[in-house]
Design an enzyme around this catalytic site. Structure first.
Site, PDB file in Angstrom:
ATOM      1  NE  ARG A  60      12.089   2.683 -20.819  1.00  0.00           N
ATOM      2  CZ  ARG A  60      13.211   3.218 -20.505  1.00  0.00           C
ATOM      3  NH1 ARG A  60      13.514   4.511 -20.170  1.00  0.00           N
ATOM      4  NH2 ARG A  60      14.480   2.627 -20.504  1.00  0.00           N
ATOM      5  CG  ASP A  92      16.158  -4.579 -17.012  1.00  0.00           C
ATOM      6  OD1 ASP A  92      17.007  -4.037 -17.991  1.00  0.00           O
ATOM      7  OD2 ASP A  92      15.171  -3.637 -17.113  1.00  0.00           O
TER       8      ASP A  92
HETATM    9  C1  LIG Z   1      17.739   1.884 -15.392  1.00  0.00           C
HETATM   10  S1  LIG Z   1      17.246   0.532 -15.679  1.00  0.00           S
HETATM   11  C2  LIG Z   1      17.007   0.622 -17.440  1.00  0.00           C
HETATM   12  C3  LIG Z   1      16.799  -0.603 -18.144  1.00  0.00           C
HETATM   13  O1  LIG Z   1      15.593  -0.935 -18.426  1.00  0.00           O
HETATM   14  C4  LIG Z   1      15.590  -1.106 -19.915  1.00  0.00           C
HETATM   15  O2  LIG Z   1      14.324  -2.061 -20.156  1.00  0.00           O
HETATM   16  P1  LIG Z   1      12.960  -1.357 -20.530  1.00  0.00           P
HETATM   17  O3  LIG Z   1      13.191  -0.183 -21.363  1.00  0.00           O
HETATM   18  O4  LIG Z   1      12.585  -2.534 -21.526  1.00  0.00           O
HETATM   19  O5  LIG Z   1      12.309  -1.398 -19.425  1.00  0.00           O
HETATM   20  C5  LIG Z   1      16.833  -1.518 -20.204  1.00  0.00           C
HETATM   21  O6  LIG Z   1      16.991  -2.907 -20.116  1.00  0.00           O
HETATM   22  C6  LIG Z   1      17.505  -0.661 -19.392  1.00  0.00           C
HETATM   23  O7  LIG Z   1      19.100  -0.729 -19.309  1.00  0.00           O
END
Ligand SMILES: CSC[C@H]1O[C@H](OP(=O)(O)O)[C@H](O)[C@@H]1O
Length: 347
Positions: free
Chosen positions: A47, A237
């Site tokens: 993620r 994102d």
């Molecule tokens: C360096 S981008 C990380 C960004 O992505 C995360 O979301 P997720 O853990 O659901 O993929 C989160 O929004 C972070 O800021």
């Protein structure tokens, strides 16, 4: 820092660190097909916007290997590969940016010898992987001077090495500031419901011997009122052309409270997270995730049975709450419509 992902070219396997079980267990999931990569993105084995993009690039390559094995037309199979990976999560634009880069290489080399086409795709995926780490180090260097020497810096979710191919975006800025001797004190929110802060950011920073204080998401206002926080730095994102930014749910709330206390809010994201195709944040699709992420905690049912649930995974912070956007090509300040376009278009 434990590697977020690695590609084994000899076995044609993508090994993904399973972020669902960190920090107490370290295990890798092996992906041999594009479908397995898509599932790993959807279930958040991997993620973080940049990490999702890098994984998808390798997923396209694995799909190309499948296309060479089956009898259907290669271009028809590849369209299915692109579509399945693109459907894995809707908000992080890096996923679509990486798929599009791979698509361009596929179409450019499709008429060549199939082995030349395959090799060109592998090289593009490896390049996307390597470029991400370099991009984060450049971002760290641009952003470090913005963080207050000796001050408290709040971050939300995990925008670290675990959200990228290495070094991180927001945590990359923090790492660079610490390396530069700025003596910052890091505060990390736990980030319900997936707990990226408690499980991943705390894990990462402690592994690097960077002191970090963990707080519940509902404690941010109190710490700001006590004067413990002098800056906020988070990842992103998807950033719209006007600077409106989609990031982990809760970022919008933090930004409003920070504004009330005169605390700057910085976004750290590579230019691959900037989507100039959308004018503003209200065009960003917000992923709605499984209610069980809210009602359960690591398999334990914690909420009253039958309760209704909202589980948006992101929110959008309007540009007016964002002090600067730190990218791998430099720092953008308002008016973002002009400054983001200049950065994206620059070399
Ligand atoms: C360096 S981008 C990380 C960004 O992505 C995360 O979301 P997720 O853990 O659901 O993929 C989160 O929004 C972070 O800021």
């Amino acid at each position: 820092m434990t590697e977020t992902l690695r590609f084994d070219s000899s076995s044609s396997e993508l090994h993904l660190l399973d972020q669902r079980i960190l920090p107490h267990q370290t295990a890798y999931i092996r992906c041999r097909t594009h479908g397995e990569v898509a599932d790993a993105i959807t279930t958040m084995v991997v993620r973080g916007a940049p990490a999702i993009g890098v994984a998808a690039a390798y997923g396209v390559y694995l799909g190309a290997l499948e296309a060479l094995k089956n009898q259907e037309s290669i271009s028809h199979t590849m369209e299915q590969v692109f579509a399945l990976l693109a459907a894995s999560r809707p908000t992080a634009v890096n996923l679509f940016w990486a798929i599009e880069k791979m698509r361009r290489v596929s179409e450019r080399h499709m008429t060549a010898d199939p082995q030349i086409w395959r090799q060109a795709l592998l090289e593009e995926a490896l390049r996307i992987h390597a470029d991400d780490v370099e991009s984060n180090r450049r971002m760290g260097a641009y952003g470090a001077p913005l963080l207050p020497a000796g001050g408290g810096v709040l971050t939300h979710c995990n925008a670290g090495a675990l959200a990228t191919a290495g070094y991180g975006t927001a945590l990359g800025v923090i790492r660079s500031a610490v390396s530069a001797g700025r003596g910052i004190q890091v505060y990390a929110t736990e980030t319900r419901p997936f707990l990226q802060g408690a499980r991943l950011t705390a894990f990462e920073l402690l592994q690097d011997n960077i002191p970090v204080t963990l707080l519940c998401d509902n404690m941010v206002g109190s710490l700001m009122a006590q004067g413990k926080i002098q800056a906020v730095v988070v990842g992103a994102d998807r950033i719209a052309a006007n600077g409106d930014t989609a990031n982990k749910i809760g970022t919008y709330t933090i930004a409003i409270v920070a504004k009330e206390h005169g605390i700057p809010v910085y976004i750290a994201a590579p230019c691959s997270t900037i989507d100039l195709q959308i004018a503003s944040g209200d065009q960003i699709v917000i992923e709605q995730r499984d209610p069980a992420e809210v009602t359960h905690l690591q398999g334990h049912h914690i909420a009253a049975a039958g309760v209704q649930v909202e589980n948006p995974s992101f929110d959008v912070t309007p540009a007016r709450f964002i002090s600067a956007i730190i990218t791998d090509k430099g720092v953008a300040y308002p008016p973002y419509r002009e400054t983001l376009a200049q950065l994206v278009g620059s070399d």
